[in-house]
Design a protein around this motif. Structure first.
Motif, PDB file in Angstrom:
ATOM      1  N   GLY A  24      57.537   9.991 168.168  1.00  0.00           N
ATOM      2  CA  GLY A  24      58.943   9.943 168.238  1.00  0.00           C
ATOM      3  C   GLY A  24      59.693  10.144 166.859  1.00  0.00           C
ATOM      4  N   GLN A  25      60.858  10.848 167.067  1.00  0.00           N
ATOM      5  CA  GLN A  25      61.609  11.048 165.686  1.00  0.00           C
ATOM      6  C   GLN A  25      61.997   9.678 165.136  1.00  0.00           C
ATOM      7  OE1 GLN A  25      64.792  13.851 166.926  1.00  0.00           O
ATOM      8  NE2 GLN A  25      63.171  15.275 167.355  1.00  0.00           N
ATOM      9  N   THR A  26      61.970   9.419 164.003  1.00  0.00           N
ATOM     10  CA  THR A  26      62.455   8.367 163.179  1.00  0.00           C
ATOM     11  C   THR A  26      64.193   8.451 163.513  1.00  0.00           C
ATOM     12  OG1 THR A  26      61.006   8.408 161.698  1.00  0.00           O
ATOM     13  CG2 THR A  26      62.881   7.143 161.239  1.00  0.00           C
ATOM     14  N   PRO A  27      64.772   7.474 163.874  1.00  0.00           N
ATOM     15  CA  PRO A  27      66.444   7.486 164.234  1.00  0.00           C
ATOM     16  C   PRO A  27      66.989   7.506 162.987  1.00  0.00           C
ATOM     17  CG  PRO A  27      65.144   5.653 165.423  1.00  0.00           C
ATOM     18  CD  PRO A  27      64.343   6.030 164.445  1.00  0.00           C
ATOM     19  N   SER A  28      68.195   8.052 162.972  1.00  0.00           N
ATOM     20  CA  SER A  28      69.226   8.318 162.018  1.00  0.00           C
ATOM     21  C   SER A  28      69.933   6.795 161.803  1.00  0.00           C
ATOM     22  CB  SER A  28      70.260   9.278 162.301  1.00  0.00           C
ATOM     23  OG  SER A  28      71.407   9.347 161.414  1.00  0.00           O
ATOM     24  N   GLN A  29      70.480   6.647 160.545  1.00  0.00           N
ATOM     25  CA  GLN A  29      71.115   5.624 160.346  1.00  0.00           C
ATOM     26  C   GLN A  29      72.473   6.129 159.281  1.00  0.00           C
ATOM     27  OE1 GLN A  29      70.341   1.477 161.244  1.00  0.00           O
ATOM     28  NE2 GLN A  29      70.977   2.937 162.736  1.00  0.00           N
ATOM     29  N   THR A  30      73.597   5.184 159.608  1.00  0.00           N
ATOM     30  CA  THR A  30      74.651   5.550 158.511  1.00  0.00           C
ATOM     31  C   THR A  30      74.180   5.735 157.057  1.00  0.00           C
ATOM     32  OG1 THR A  30      76.663   5.298 157.818  1.00  0.00           O
ATOM     33  CG2 THR A  30      75.325   3.385 158.407  1.00  0.00           C
ATOM     34  N   VAL A  31      74.555   6.611 156.117  1.00  0.00           N
ATOM     35  CA  VAL A  31      74.526   6.720 154.643  1.00  0.00           C
ATOM     36  C   VAL A  31      75.237   5.437 154.102  1.00  0.00           C
ATOM     37  CG1 VAL A  31      76.595   8.007 154.003  1.00  0.00           C
ATOM     38  CG2 VAL A  31      74.573   8.501 152.997  1.00  0.00           C
TER      39      VAL A  31
ATOM     40  N   GLY B  83      54.297   5.069 152.911  1.00  0.00           N
ATOM     41  CA  GLY B  83      54.118   5.523 154.386  1.00  0.00           C
ATOM     42  C   GLY B  83      53.974   7.038 154.206  1.00  0.00           C
ATOM     43  N   ARG B  84      53.909   7.555 155.543  1.00  0.00           N
ATOM     44  CA  ARG B  84      53.563   9.022 155.614  1.00  0.00           C
ATOM     45  C   ARG B  84      54.837   9.510 156.590  1.00  0.00           C
ATOM     46  NH1 ARG B  84      48.173  10.822 158.661  1.00  0.00           N
ATOM     47  NH2 ARG B  84      48.885  12.941 157.589  1.00  0.00           N
ATOM     48  N   VAL B  85      55.099  10.698 155.816  1.00  0.00           N
ATOM     49  CA  VAL B  85      56.206  11.663 156.554  1.00  0.00           C
ATOM     50  C   VAL B  85      55.608  13.015 157.231  1.00  0.00           C
ATOM     51  CG1 VAL B  85      58.319  12.933 156.285  1.00  0.00           C
ATOM     52  CG2 VAL B  85      57.797  11.032 154.338  1.00  0.00           C
ATOM     53  N   TYR B 221      54.649  -3.193 152.354  1.00  0.00           N
ATOM     54  CA  TYR B 221      55.108  -2.696 153.697  1.00  0.00           C
ATOM     55  C   TYR B 221      54.870  -1.201 153.961  1.00  0.00           C
ATOM     56  CZ  TYR B 221      57.479  -7.221 153.616  1.00  0.00           C
ATOM     57  OH  TYR B 221      57.739  -8.674 153.460  1.00  0.00           O
ATOM     58  N   VAL B 222      54.661  -0.955 155.065  1.00  0.00           N
ATOM     59  CA  VAL B 222      54.389   0.572 155.596  1.00  0.00           C
ATOM     60  C   VAL B 222      55.647   1.018 156.485  1.00  0.00           C
ATOM     61  CG1 VAL B 222      52.982   2.432 157.072  1.00  0.00           C
ATOM     62  CG2 VAL B 222      51.988   0.502 155.567  1.00  0.00           C
ATOM     63  N   PHE B 223      56.302   1.923 156.054  1.00  0.00           N
ATOM     64  CA  PHE B 223      57.163   2.841 156.790  1.00  0.00           C
ATOM     65  C   PHE B 223      57.035   4.312 156.998  1.00  0.00           C
ATOM     66  CE2 PHE B 223      61.807   4.348 156.761  1.00  0.00           C
ATOM     67  CZ  PHE B 223      62.009   3.999 157.891  1.00  0.00           C
ATOM     68  N   ASP B 224      56.460   4.671 158.071  1.00  0.00           N
ATOM     69  CA  ASP B 224      56.253   5.812 158.576  1.00  0.00           C
ATOM     70  C   ASP B 224      57.373   6.580 159.014  1.00  0.00           C
ATOM     71  OD1 ASP B 224      53.303   6.088 157.513  1.00  0.00           O
ATOM     72  OD2 ASP B 224      52.779   5.139 159.734  1.00  0.00           O
ATOM     73  N   ILE B 225      57.645   7.885 158.562  1.00  0.00           N
ATOM     74  CA  ILE B 225      58.735   8.664 159.030  1.00  0.00           C
ATOM     75  C   ILE B 225      58.454   9.821 159.736  1.00  0.00           C
ATOM     76  CG2 ILE B 225      60.807   9.951 158.215  1.00  0.00           C
ATOM     77  CD1 ILE B 225      60.446   7.657 155.914  1.00  0.00           C
ATOM     78  N   VAL B 226      59.066  10.335 160.888  1.00  0.00           N
ATOM     79  CA  VAL B 226      58.852  11.227 161.521  1.00  0.00           C
ATOM     80  C   VAL B 226      60.024  12.058 161.711  1.00  0.00           C
ATOM     81  CG1 VAL B 226      58.279  12.324 163.791  1.00  0.00           C
ATOM     82  CG2 VAL B 226      57.170  10.295 163.177  1.00  0.00           C
TER      83      VAL B 226
END
Lengths: 219, 239
Positions: A24-31, B83-85, B221-226
């Motif tokens: 699933g795509q990581t959702p966008s949030q405001t800058v 995390g991983r991108v 903390y782990v924050f993975d990004i897709v």
């Protein structure tokens, strides 16, 4: 002996296929309002070095220097004081500084800049660059724009075309997708040409809402 | 000629992203466009994008506890955020820039427009960047940011968060987002977080991880990004 074969084929077809992995795509949030110290630090006097400023450097001779200035206005017509604009463009021969553009000789041209509306009077942004060439045989010269601001939950894409490229604009396949009445929202207006290098100044305002609402793209 | 992107993994999955106008987040009301986005075919303009890699980061840029230190260490709780991108097919986005910014431990930004009555920290600036490795991994060392009030509604507080900015391989994969912390009671009251469709919200909340935690030093903390993609490359780019 053809029957068992058919049977086997049926069996093969019945094996469930494995769904390809799709994350699933990581959702966008405001800058948000506090991006200046990292994304446009120099222009706003913060002690941090950004990756880029509001200037795109030419890497070739005989380029046309340009300046684009404008405001970003909200639905009440007020200039927005904290918008971030990113610019992505080709060089004067229409080549992008990116591996997907297979044409040689374009590696040193960065083609990217960031500017924010803000401290200048009237909340204008300013881009200093060169006029891009046409990127393919169909499209008119343009600069790609990515727009961010507080109150914008996901970024927006638009394009800047040039008023002095009327013939090319008339043939452009992207402009052709837009109702004629709204095309003008994508065309920067040539103001004047001045200085020793004959810098061409353009005005390009972005309107978030209202009658002059800028055309934003999905791609 | 430009080429149309095929639907599927290449397209922006709007059901994962917040709307342009979310009335509970007041600033969207006059700033979000009202007309539908115009779909356009992806040409080289969309399938190229800014290229920033290892040359754009310094050795200390990823360490926000050190990159602005003057006469000591910043106050607050040290944390590791890693995390991983990847793209939607799970392929690592390697060698790409990640930029972050955040408030200090007291919930204050180094910013002229931040009027919150909380102390600045002379040893903390709140900006960092790094480049993903061959597996798409990144790692920041920082201070856990504080919550801060904002003017959206009565008694409104932003949950502690870290802003992330990534280009990915093309203009189409651009992403700016915010990472939140697990178990934060403010999330249930934050209209920016709540603007994200419910099914996708958890993707913005980091996981606490003992594996990333550095013993005796900093919680992890782990924050993975897709990022959106993979995207097709146009077949033709004749001048």
């Amino acid at each position: 002996m053809s029957k068992p074969q058919d049977k086997d084929n049926t069996k093969t077809r019945a094996v469930p296929t494995v769904e390809p992995l799709r994350l699933g795509q990581t959702p966008s949030q405001t800058v948000g309002p506090f991006f200046h110290p990292v994304l446009v630090p120099e222009a706003f006097g913060y002690p941090f070095q950004g990756i880029v400023g509001n200037r795109i450097e030419a890497c070739e001779q005989n380029t046309q220097a340009i300046v684009i200035e404008g405001q970003v206005c909200d639905g009440a017509g007020r200039p927005i004081e904290d918008a971030l604009i990113e610019f992505w463009q080709a060089d004067s021969q229409g080549r992008y500084g990116h591996p997907a553009d297979g044409r040689g000789g374009n590696t040193s041209f960065r083609g990217f800049a960031r500017a924010a509306t803000g401290p200048a009077p009237h909340h204008r942004y300013r881009l200093e660059s060169i006029k891009p060439g046409a990127v393919d045989s169909a499209q008119a010269p343009h600069i790609n724009v990515v727009l961010f601001m507080r109150g914008l939950l996901r970024h927006l894409y638009t394009r800047i075309y040039f008023s002095d490229e009327a013939a090319a604009n008339a043939r452009d396949p992207v402009l052709a997708l837009i109702p004629e009445a709204r095309r003008a929202t994508l065309i920067a207006a040539l103001q004047e040409t001045q200085g020793d290098d004959k810098t061409a100044s353009y005005r390009f305002d972005i309107h978030m809402q209202g009658e002059k609402e800028t055309v934003f793209f999905d791609f | 000629m430009p080429q149309r992107l095929s639907p599927g993994p290449g397209s922006r999955d709007w059901s994962s992203h917040p709307p342009l106008i979310a009335p509970a987040y007041k600033s969207t009301r006059l700033r979000g466009p009202t007309r539908p986005l115009v779909p356009i075919p992806a040409s080289l303009s969309e399938l190229t994008g800014p290229v920033y890699g290892h040359e754009s980061v310094g050795p200390c840029d990823h360490d926000l506890t050190k990159n602005a230190a003057r006469d000591g260490e910043p106050l607050g709780e040290r944390i590791v955020v890693a995390g991983r991108v990847r793209d939607e097919a799970g392929r690592p986005i390697a060698g790409h820039l990640v930029e972050v910014w955040q408030a200090n431990a007291a919930g204050r930004y180094v910013h002229k427009a931040d009027g919150h009555d909380a102390p600045l920290d002379p040893n903390f600036f709140g900006a960092g960047r790094t480049v993903t490795d061959a597996e798409g991994r990144y790692r920041f060392l920082t201070i856990r940011p504080g919550a801060y009030p904002w003017g959206n509604h009565d008694n409104a507080w932003r949950p502690p968060h870290i802003h992330f900015s990534l280009f990915g391989p093309t203009l189409a994969s651009r992403l700016v987002t915010q990472m939140y912390f697990p178990g934060d009671p403010l999330l249930a009251h934050d209209p920016i977080y709540l603007a994200v469709p419910e099914k996708a919200r958890a993707r913005l909340v980091a996981d606490f991880s003992l594996d990333v935690t550095e013993p005796g030093f900093a919680l992890g903390y782990v924050f993975d990004i897709v990022l959106r993609g993979p995207l097709e490359t146009p077949m033709e780019h004749a001048p």
